[in-house]
Motif scaffolding. Structure first.
Motif, PDB file in Angstrom:
ATOM      1  N   VAL A   1       0.866  -1.180   0.000  1.00 44.09           N
ATOM      2  CA  VAL A   1       0.000   0.000   0.000  1.00 44.09           C
ATOM      3  C   VAL A   1       0.901   1.227   0.000  1.00 44.09           C
ATOM      4  CG1 VAL A   1      -1.860   1.236   1.151  1.00 44.09           C
ATOM      5  CG2 VAL A   1      -1.760  -1.264   1.298  1.00 44.09           C
ATOM      6  N   GLY A   2       0.929   1.938  -1.120  1.00 39.43           N
ATOM      7  CA  GLY A   2       1.817   3.082  -1.256  1.00 39.43           C
ATOM      8  C   GLY A   2       1.047   4.379  -1.381  1.00 39.43           C
ATOM      9  N   SER A   3       1.419   5.365  -0.564  1.00 37.80           N
ATOM     10  CA  SER A   3       0.774   6.674  -0.586  1.00 37.80           C
ATOM     11  C   SER A   3       1.702   7.697  -1.205  1.00 37.80           C
ATOM     12  CB  SER A   3       0.414   7.081   0.848  1.00 37.80           C
ATOM     13  OG  SER A   3      -0.117   8.390   0.889  1.00 37.80           O
ATOM     14  N   SER A   4       1.231   8.390  -2.236  1.00 40.32           N
ATOM     15  CA  SER A   4       1.990   9.458  -2.883  1.00 40.32           C
ATOM     16  C   SER A   4       3.362   8.941  -3.346  1.00 40.32           C
ATOM     17  CB  SER A   4       2.116  10.644  -1.927  1.00 40.32           C
ATOM     18  OG  SER A   4       2.581  11.787  -2.600  1.00 40.32           O
TER      19      SER A   4
ATOM     20  N   GLN B   1      -7.635   8.001  -6.111  1.00 39.24           N
ATOM     21  CA  GLN B   1      -7.160   9.348  -6.422  1.00 39.24           C
ATOM     22  C   GLN B   1      -8.252  10.374  -6.138  1.00 39.24           C
ATOM     23  OE1 GLN B   1      -4.121  10.650  -7.714  1.00 39.24           O
ATOM     24  NE2 GLN B   1      -5.129  12.609  -7.316  1.00 39.24           N
ATOM     25  N   GLY B   2      -7.911  11.402  -5.374  1.00 41.31           N
ATOM     26  CA  GLY B   2      -8.847  12.491  -5.121  1.00 41.31           C
ATOM     27  C   GLY B   2      -8.886  13.467  -6.278  1.00 41.31           C
ATOM     28  N   LEU B   3     -10.082  13.931  -6.612  1.00 45.88           N
ATOM     29  CA  LEU B   3     -10.218  14.903  -7.692  1.00 45.88           C
ATOM     30  C   LEU B   3      -9.956  16.328  -7.203  1.00 45.88           C
ATOM     31  CD1 LEU B   3     -13.324  13.509  -9.615  1.00 45.88           C
ATOM     32  CD2 LEU B   3     -10.917  13.360 -10.249  1.00 45.88           C
ATOM     33  N   ALA B   4      -9.845  16.509  -5.884  1.00 51.79           N
ATOM     34  CA  ALA B   4      -9.530  17.825  -5.312  1.00 51.79           C
ATOM     35  C   ALA B   4      -8.109  17.834  -4.756  1.00 51.79           C
ATOM     36  CB  ALA B   4     -10.541  18.179  -4.230  1.00 51.79           C
ATOM     37  N   ASP B   5      -7.246  17.007  -5.321  1.00 52.27           N
ATOM     38  CA  ASP B   5      -5.857  16.899  -4.873  1.00 52.27           C
ATOM     39  C   ASP B   5      -5.049  18.065  -5.444  1.00 52.27           C
ATOM     40  OD1 ASP B   5      -3.169  16.226  -4.451  1.00 52.27           O
ATOM     41  OD2 ASP B   5      -3.507  14.086  -4.738  1.00 52.27           O
TER      42      ASP B   5
ATOM     43  N   GLU C   1     -14.393  14.691  -3.874  1.00 54.61           N
ATOM     44  CA  GLU C   1     -13.921  15.769  -3.009  1.00 54.61           C
ATOM     45  C   GLU C   1     -12.641  15.379  -2.258  1.00 54.61           C
ATOM     46  OE1 GLU C   1     -17.175  16.899  -0.531  1.00 54.61           O
ATOM     47  OE2 GLU C   1     -18.398  17.595  -2.194  1.00 54.61           O
ATOM     48  N   GLY C   2     -12.009  14.303  -2.675  1.00 53.40           N
ATOM     49  CA  GLY C   2     -10.812  13.830  -1.990  1.00 53.40           C
ATOM     50  C   GLY C   2      -9.616  14.726  -2.251  1.00 53.40           C
ATOM     51  N   ASP C   3      -8.860  15.026  -1.190  1.00 56.97           N
ATOM     52  CA  ASP C   3      -7.637  15.817  -1.344  1.00 56.97           C
ATOM     53  C   ASP C   3      -6.429  14.883  -1.387  1.00 56.97           C
ATOM     54  OD1 ASP C   3      -7.281  14.979   1.271  1.00 56.97           O
ATOM     55  OD2 ASP C   3      -7.539  16.966   2.169  1.00 56.97           O
TER      56      ASP C   3
ATOM     57  N   PRO D   1     -12.922   9.887   7.067  1.00 59.60           N
ATOM     58  CA  PRO D   1     -13.459   8.551   7.386  1.00 59.60           C
ATOM     59  C   PRO D   1     -13.869   7.767   6.144  1.00 59.60           C
ATOM     60  CG  PRO D   1     -14.286  10.150   8.961  1.00 59.60           C
ATOM     61  CD  PRO D   1     -13.530  10.932   7.930  1.00 59.60           C
ATOM     62  N   GLN D   2     -14.518   8.417   5.182  1.00 61.02           N
ATOM     63  CA  GLN D   2     -14.955   7.701   3.980  1.00 61.02           C
ATOM     64  C   GLN D   2     -13.770   7.277   3.115  1.00 61.02           C
ATOM     65  OE1 GLN D   2     -15.618  10.906   4.826  1.00 61.02           O
ATOM     66  NE2 GLN D   2     -16.264  12.128   3.047  1.00 61.02           N
ATOM     67  N   ASP D   3     -12.690   8.071   3.142  1.00 58.99           N
ATOM     68  CA  ASP D   3     -11.482   7.698   2.405  1.00 58.99           C
ATOM     69  C   ASP D   3     -10.813   6.483   3.041  1.00 58.99           C
ATOM     70  OD1 ASP D   3     -11.903  10.027   0.865  1.00 58.99           O
ATOM     71  OD2 ASP D   3     -10.631  11.218   2.197  1.00 58.99           O
ATOM     72  N   LEU D   4     -10.757   6.479   4.371  1.00 60.98           N
ATOM     73  CA  LEU D   4     -10.144   5.353   5.087  1.00 60.98           C
ATOM     74  C   LEU D   4     -10.953   4.081   4.876  1.00 60.98           C
ATOM     75  CD1 LEU D   4      -9.232   7.158   8.434  1.00 60.98           C
ATOM     76  CD2 LEU D   4      -7.743   6.737   6.460  1.00 60.98           C
TER      77      LEU D   4
END
Length: 256
Positions: free
Chosen positions: A99-102, A199-203, A230-232, A238-241
């Motif tokens: 699991v890789g972030s950024s 992927q967030g569209l508000a990143d 609306e994900g950054d 909570p919904q992202d997690l």
């Protein structure tokens, strides 16, 4: 709940902080982002999930990050990749989900390449959050100002204010030059496992076009792309997690 004290693994003379929860396979391996640490919201959510599900969970801090030793400014993709591979080989057995972030997504993709090159076929799936593979060449270099280019030449680095910390982000000439030797988005990428990209569209940091380009370069693998309206960049609501945990569970089910 207060996290337990980390273990330390010496990698090329640097003390790398590691937290490992033993459990059943496939295990889950967390790879954090640039200037993040292993006690962040997403890593903690996965640790709690692993405790409840009984699956193994592994995380570490790169050198210059969190509880690890070393100087942040000395870090490069090659350095952090080498540390991640050393931790992976020391603490995991059997199949694993990365699991890789950024930036951690870049590390994850490079780990797959290096493990396969060494004949170690142990990656059962990838979950990539706000993935930033090749960010030095794709996102930083094209946007450099004249002043930043001058700082890289004269000082060897430039600093940029961070939205996530009081301390500025430091980007070194060594990081950027080393990044060119670790590029993965130069053609088709074969991971030989299912991939789920979130992927967030508000990143504001990694445009969703970067995730779409990555998807286009994974032609041989089963890829799921979840776009969060609306994900950054943090993807820590909570919904992202919940989406993250469900993505991990789906890959584990497929690997079973």
């Amino acid at each position: 709940m207060q996290p337990s004290a980390p273990e330390f693994l010496d990698v090329d003379g640097v003390r790398i902080a590691v937290r490992h929860q033993s459990g059943k396979a496939p295990g889950v391996v967390w790879l954090g982002g640039y200037k993040s640490d292993m006690l962040g919201t997403k890593a903690e959510a996965l640790a709690n999930w692993a405790s409840g599900s009984g699956h193994a969970f592994l995380r570490h801090d790169y050198s210059g990050h969190g509880e690890s030793g070393g100087d942040f400014a000395d870090g490069t993709i090659s350095t952090w990749l080498s540390q991640s591979l050393a931790v992976f080989r020391r603490f995991t057995e059997g199949k694993q989900i990365l699991v890789g972030s950024s930036m951690g997504a870049w590390i994850a993709l490079r780990m797959v390449q290096e493990l396969r090159k060494a004949g170690e076929d142990r990656i059962a799936g990838l979950v990539l959050l706000a993935p930033a593979p090749d960010f030095t060449a794709e996102l930083i270099e094209p946007a450099l100002t004249d002043g930043q280019r001058r700082d890289l030449i004269e000082k060897g680095f430039f600093a940029e204010p961070s939205d996530y910390s009081d301390q500025p982000y430091i980007y070194t000439r060594a990081l950027i030059e080393d990044g060119r030797y670790n590029l993965v988005m130069t053609g088709p990428i074969d991971t030989h496992c299912p991939v789920h990209i979130i992927q967030g569209l508000a990143d504001p940091d990694v445009p969703h076009a970067h995730a779409l380009k990555l998807v286009s370069q994974l032609p041989a693998d089963d890829v799921t792309l979840s776009l969060v309206p609306e994900g950054d960049h943090r993807l820590s609501r909570p919904q992202d997690l919940d989406l993250l945990v469900r993505a991990v569970e789906a890959l584990i089910e497929r690997a079973a």
